[in-house]
Design a protein around this motif. Structure first.
Motif: not given
Length: 296
Positions: A197-207
């Protein structure tokens, strides 16, 4: 039963084999040399851009000699220009515009291109298509033509030169980042983050971003070289940094009349542009090659 002599012969043969160095290990000294040469040239001009105006022996526009296109001397180490001004002082001061504007424009190009390249992978399909069409339109316009059109329409200024460089080279950074982000978005750890359930910004920045940062930095180095050449070409045409300020391209244009005399006033700034771009290219090439050999 195997004969004892055969066993001993095998043991000797096996033990006598020497380890063979891999191609990556054999090329490592050469990579280190290229890296240090590139870092030395590039770092030198960055230091000149920072401290050059403070080290300049004369003000940039000061007339220090009655001799035009004067040769090297103790008073003027790089001679004088077409108006009798000290070339060493003008190069030390003008390098700040060339290096500074190119670094700012390269950073903005990579940030904008890589940022949109990552986010479009996570956005709805129709938004991704719209953003891709915009960047495809921009990348189809030659960089110098775009800069000439913008300067003709709005006049010459430093912010406009930076904007022209960003619009010219951000689309290339977008396409590279978008291609890498598309491949990374299909990997398992990104799918797991979505399942959590991670947000799009989290996925882009940390994944996604940590796994493409090296490629983005390498591409930013190439953008820097392209932007240096673009800004120098614009200044050579008289459409770049305007007097009383001057960058390295402007110094070449101002003193082009001394080329037939082999004047240092035109050779020195041309060599400055050449060593800056060569140093950046060697540094980028060594970093990208060493990264590839590490993967192998």
């Amino acid at each position: 039963m195997t004969h004892p002599r055969t066993n001993s012969r095998r043991r000797v043969t096996t033990g006598s084999r020497l380890p063979v160095a891999s191609p990556a290990r054999r090329n490592r000294p050469r990579l280190h040399l290229i890296r240090w040469v590139g870092l030395g040239l590039f770092g030198f001009w960055v230091l000149v851009a920072i401290f050059g105006p403070m080290l300049a022996p004369h003000p940039m526009s000061a007339f220090v000699s009655d001799e035009i296109y004067g040769g090297a001397s103790t008073a003027n180490l790089l001679g004088t220009d077409y108006m009798g001004r000290d070339m060493l002082s003008r190069i030390l001061t003008g390098a700040r515009y060339t290096v500074g504007l190119a670094i700012i424009a390269a950073l903005l190009s990579s940030l904008i291109g890589a940022g949109f390249g990552m986010l479009t992978v996570l956005l709805p399909r129709w938004i991704e298509e719209c953003i891709r069409r915009v960047f495809d339109t921009l990348i189809s316009i030659p960089s110098k033509m775009m800069a000439l059109v913008m300067v003709s329409a709005f006049g010459t200024s430093i912010p406009l030169l930076i904007l022209a460089a960003v619009l010219s080279y951000a689309p290339g950074a977008f396409r590279i980042a978008h291609s890498m982000a598309t491949n990374l978005a299909t990997l398992e750890y990104v799918q797991v983050a979505r399942t959590r359930g991670e947000g799009k910004l989290y996925i882009a920045a940390f994944e996604i971003m940590p796994n493409m940062i090296q490629s983005v930095l390498t591409d930013m180095g190439m953008r820097f070289v392209f932007i240096v050449l673009l800004l120098s070409g614009m200044s050579f045409l008289g459409l770049g940094v305007q007097p009383p300020a001057a960058d390295l391209g402007s110094l070449v244009r101002e003193n082009i009349g001394g080329l037939s005399q082999g004047a240092l006033a035109v050779i020195a700034p041309a060599l400055a542009i050449g060593t800056l771009t060569i140093g950046a290219n060697l540094l980028i090439d060594s970093l990208s090659t060493s990264r590839g050999s590490q993967k192998e």
